[in-house]
Design a protein around this motif. Sequence first.
Motif, mmCIF file in Angstrom:
data_model
loop_
_atom_site.group_PDB
_atom_site.id
_atom_site.type_symbol
_atom_site.label_atom_id
_atom_site.label_comp_id
_atom_site.label_asym_id
_atom_site.label_seq_id
_atom_site.Cartn_x
_atom_site.Cartn_y
_atom_site.Cartn_z
ATOM 1 N N LYS A 256 32.702 35.359 0.916
ATOM 2 C CA LYS A 256 32.978 36.776 1.106
ATOM 3 C C LYS A 256 31.668 37.531 1.327
ATOM 4 O O LYS A 256 30.592 36.951 1.338
ATOM 5 C CB LYS A 256 33.740 37.334 -0.100
ATOM 6 C CG LYS A 256 35.115 36.700 -0.294
ATOM 7 C CD LYS A 256 35.931 37.409 -1.351
ATOM 8 C CE LYS A 256 37.324 36.796 -1.473
ATOM 9 N NZ LYS A 256 38.164 37.523 -2.470
ATOM 10 N N LYS A 257 31.769 38.846 1.509
ATOM 11 C CA LYS A 257 30.596 39.671 1.812
ATOM 12 C C LYS A 257 29.751 39.869 0.554
ATOM 13 O O LYS A 257 30.236 40.373 -0.453
ATOM 14 C CB LYS A 257 31.039 41.028 2.363
ATOM 15 C CG LYS A 257 29.870 41.939 2.739
ATOM 16 C CD LYS A 257 30.337 43.298 3.221
ATOM 17 C CE LYS A 257 31.009 43.200 4.572
ATOM 18 N NZ LYS A 257 31.309 44.551 5.125
ATOM 19 N N GLN A 259 26.549 41.308 -1.885
ATOM 20 C CA GLN A 259 26.018 42.642 -2.177
ATOM 21 C C GLN A 259 24.928 43.030 -1.186
ATOM 22 O O GLN A 259 24.771 44.217 -0.869
ATOM 23 C CB GLN A 259 25.452 42.694 -3.596
ATOM 24 C CG GLN A 259 24.388 41.626 -3.853
ATOM 25 C CD GLN A 259 23.557 41.918 -5.084
ATOM 26 O OE1 GLN A 259 22.875 42.929 -5.150
ATOM 27 N NE2 GLN A 259 23.622 41.021 -6.040
ATOM 28 N N GLU A 261 24.814 42.148 2.060
ATOM 29 C CA GLU A 261 25.513 42.569 3.275
ATOM 30 C C GLU A 261 26.124 43.953 3.103
ATOM 31 O O GLU A 261 26.065 44.786 4.012
ATOM 32 C CB GLU A 261 26.601 41.551 3.621
ATOM 33 C CG GLU A 261 26.089 40.191 4.032
ATOM 34 C CD GLU A 261 27.224 39.205 4.214
ATOM 35 O OE1 GLU A 261 27.775 39.151 5.333
ATOM 36 O OE2 GLU A 261 27.580 38.521 3.238
ATOM 37 N N GLU A 262 26.721 44.202 1.929
ATOM 38 C CA GLU A 262 27.299 45.519 1.674
ATOM 39 C C GLU A 262 26.211 46.589 1.743
ATOM 40 O O GLU A 262 26.396 47.644 2.353
ATOM 41 C CB GLU A 262 27.960 45.547 0.295
ATOM 42 C CG GLU A 262 28.598 46.894 -0.030
ATOM 43 C CD GLU A 262 29.014 47.020 -1.483
ATOM 44 O OE1 GLU A 262 30.135 47.492 -1.738
ATOM 45 O OE2 GLU A 262 28.199 46.675 -2.375
ATOM 46 N N ASP A 265 25.146 47.258 5.326
ATOM 47 C CA ASP A 265 26.176 48.013 6.049
ATOM 48 C C ASP A 265 26.118 49.496 5.706
ATOM 49 O O ASP A 265 26.166 50.354 6.593
ATOM 50 C CB ASP A 265 27.566 47.462 5.720
ATOM 51 C CG ASP A 265 27.847 46.122 6.391
ATOM 52 O OD1 ASP A 265 27.069 45.742 7.294
ATOM 53 O OD2 ASP A 265 28.826 45.459 6.005
ATOM 54 N N PHE A 266 26.054 49.804 4.425
ATOM 55 C CA PHE A 266 26.125 51.197 3.997
ATOM 56 C C PHE A 266 24.787 51.926 4.135
ATOM 57 O O PHE A 266 24.763 53.134 4.341
ATOM 58 C CB PHE A 266 26.638 51.294 2.557
ATOM 59 C CG PHE A 266 28.126 51.175 2.444
ATOM 60 C CD1 PHE A 266 28.942 52.287 2.579
ATOM 61 C CD2 PHE A 266 28.718 49.943 2.218
ATOM 62 C CE1 PHE A 266 30.319 52.181 2.499
ATOM 63 C CE2 PHE A 266 30.094 49.819 2.126
ATOM 64 C CZ PHE A 266 30.904 50.939 2.269
ATOM 65 N N ARG A 347 26.827 56.472 -1.559
ATOM 66 C CA ARG A 347 26.868 55.162 -0.898
ATOM 67 C C ARG A 347 26.516 54.085 -1.932
ATOM 68 O O ARG A 347 25.666 54.299 -2.794
ATOM 69 C CB ARG A 347 25.861 55.101 0.249
ATOM 70 C CG ARG A 347 26.073 56.123 1.345
ATOM 71 C CD ARG A 347 25.189 55.818 2.533
ATOM 72 N NE ARG A 347 25.108 56.916 3.488
ATOM 73 C CZ ARG A 347 24.638 56.794 4.727
ATOM 74 N NH1 ARG A 347 24.195 55.619 5.166
ATOM 75 N NH2 ARG A 347 24.586 57.840 5.540
ATOM 76 N N GLN A 379 32.325 45.599 -6.058
ATOM 77 C CA GLN A 379 32.607 45.501 -4.625
ATOM 78 C C GLN A 379 34.107 45.407 -4.371
ATOM 79 O O GLN A 379 34.638 46.022 -3.436
ATOM 80 C CB GLN A 379 31.925 44.261 -4.030
ATOM 81 C CG GLN A 379 30.434 44.384 -3.848
ATOM 82 C CD GLN A 379 29.876 43.127 -3.195
ATOM 83 O OE1 GLN A 379 29.291 42.279 -3.864
ATOM 84 N NE2 GLN A 379 30.067 43.002 -1.910
ATOM 85 N N SER A 380 34.787 44.633 -5.206
ATOM 86 C CA SER A 380 36.231 44.467 -5.052
ATOM 87 C C SER A 380 36.938 45.802 -5.236
ATOM 88 O O SER A 380 37.869 46.138 -4.482
ATOM 89 C CB SER A 380 36.755 43.442 -6.071
ATOM 90 O OG SER A 380 38.136 43.249 -5.934
ATOM 91 N N ARG A 382 35.715 48.654 -4.553
ATOM 92 C CA ARG A 382 35.423 49.472 -3.376
ATOM 93 C C ARG A 382 36.079 48.930 -2.116
ATOM 94 O O ARG A 382 36.017 49.555 -1.050
ATOM 95 C CB ARG A 382 33.893 49.536 -3.167
ATOM 96 C CG ARG A 382 33.156 50.280 -4.241
ATOM 97 C CD ARG A 382 31.708 50.533 -3.864
ATOM 98 N NE ARG A 382 30.853 49.363 -3.904
ATOM 99 C CZ ARG A 382 30.076 49.033 -4.933
ATOM 100 N NH1 ARG A 382 30.048 49.790 -6.017
ATOM 101 N NH2 ARG A 382 29.308 47.955 -4.884
ATOM 102 N N THR A 384 35.043 46.192 -0.506
ATOM 103 C CA THR A 384 34.009 45.713 0.404
ATOM 104 C C THR A 384 33.584 44.274 0.139
ATOM 105 O O THR A 384 32.632 43.793 0.733
ATOM 106 C CB THR A 384 32.748 46.612 0.299
ATOM 107 O OG1 THR A 384 32.235 46.568 -1.044
ATOM 108 C CG2 THR A 384 33.082 48.045 0.653
#
Length: 385
Positions: A256-257, A259, A261-262, A265-266, A347, A379-380, A382, A384
């Motif tokens: 999964k994505k 932290q 990568e998150e 992105d943000f 963010r 993350q879950s 959110r 993301t």
Amino acid sequence: MKDLTQVKNFNYGLEKIFPDAEDFLPILGTDYVEYYVGNAKQAAHFYKTALGFQSLAYAGLETGIKDRTSYVVVQDKIRLVFTTPMPGTYKTAIDEHITKHGDGVKVIALWVEDAKKSWKETTKRGAKSYFEPRTEKDEDGEVVRAGIHAYGDTVHIFVERKNYNGTFMPGFEKWESHYNPESVGLKYIDHMVGNVGWGEMNTWAKFYNETMGFANLITFDDKDISTQFTALMSKVMTNGNGRIKFPINEPAEGKKKSQIEEYLDFYGGPGCQHIAVATDDIVFTVSEMKKRGVEFLYVPGTYYDTVGGRVGQIEEDMNILKEHGIMVDRDDEGYLLQIFTKPLTDRPTLFFEIIQRKGAQSFGKGNFQALFESIEAEQSRRGTL
């Protein structure tokens, strides 16, 4: 720390702890960290209220600065600058930074003996100049500054202030305020973590090694930092006297994505993920921050079922650490205690780490599993992960 005379008198020392670092600058410590934010006045108020900082300096229309407003806050040896653009006829670089990244760290300023030499030595080794050496003067003396680009839109500014006796630097005046909440016990910046893109960790580790003379203190791969779902890799770079430590993180393949990568992105690209600040009493610091509204990552209670056997005897009451979600880890030099806030902005990007070292010089490898599972839980929530 009320003014710079105390900073200048603090014995940072130039002893070379890490012999693999060339230390051709050299660096005395972190001078300040500057955020570009949407509302500097409100950001400064938040850091005073929630994190125990005090008013130090101000620059803006009243001091002859027309394009921006800056508030400086201080706690012991930590100085943070919050800068907001003023409206003009065109969009400034500060506007563009905020639009792209939200509130975030723009400048990691490094305190040096010779700013001109620092700029010259780094640019001749390949650093891209942010601005050439400039001397800024007022009635309290002069400050010499110069800058280079680092990862993403982050920059390093070399600050030479041995001939300055003012509150902060030319262009600023002392910020008098009736509102100065008590300190929460934060002492200095322990390290600052940069998140970079896929395959860029080695590039930036090489930059700090070859351009700034740093050494690779430790490397973590995806076997060290992984969970059931995500992974990342990290190299910790340090200068010779150990006063500056920059872990550089990049994503690694996972289900999964991650932290990282998150964050990318943000934030809209590479940047400073978190600032680790040291305290001499982490229980007091965390207790005070919680009273003032700071939220911390939740650590599962099961973490404490086995941590005692892993770290051995410690001075603190494990039940109190469990109550606050403070984690413990040990290395050959001693042990450390650490905890991480939730993001301090809307963010899910910048956050703080609170750390107390009881001899340990490591970064809490034994806590990675619990920490990253806690981050994944956020993350879950959110959506993301």
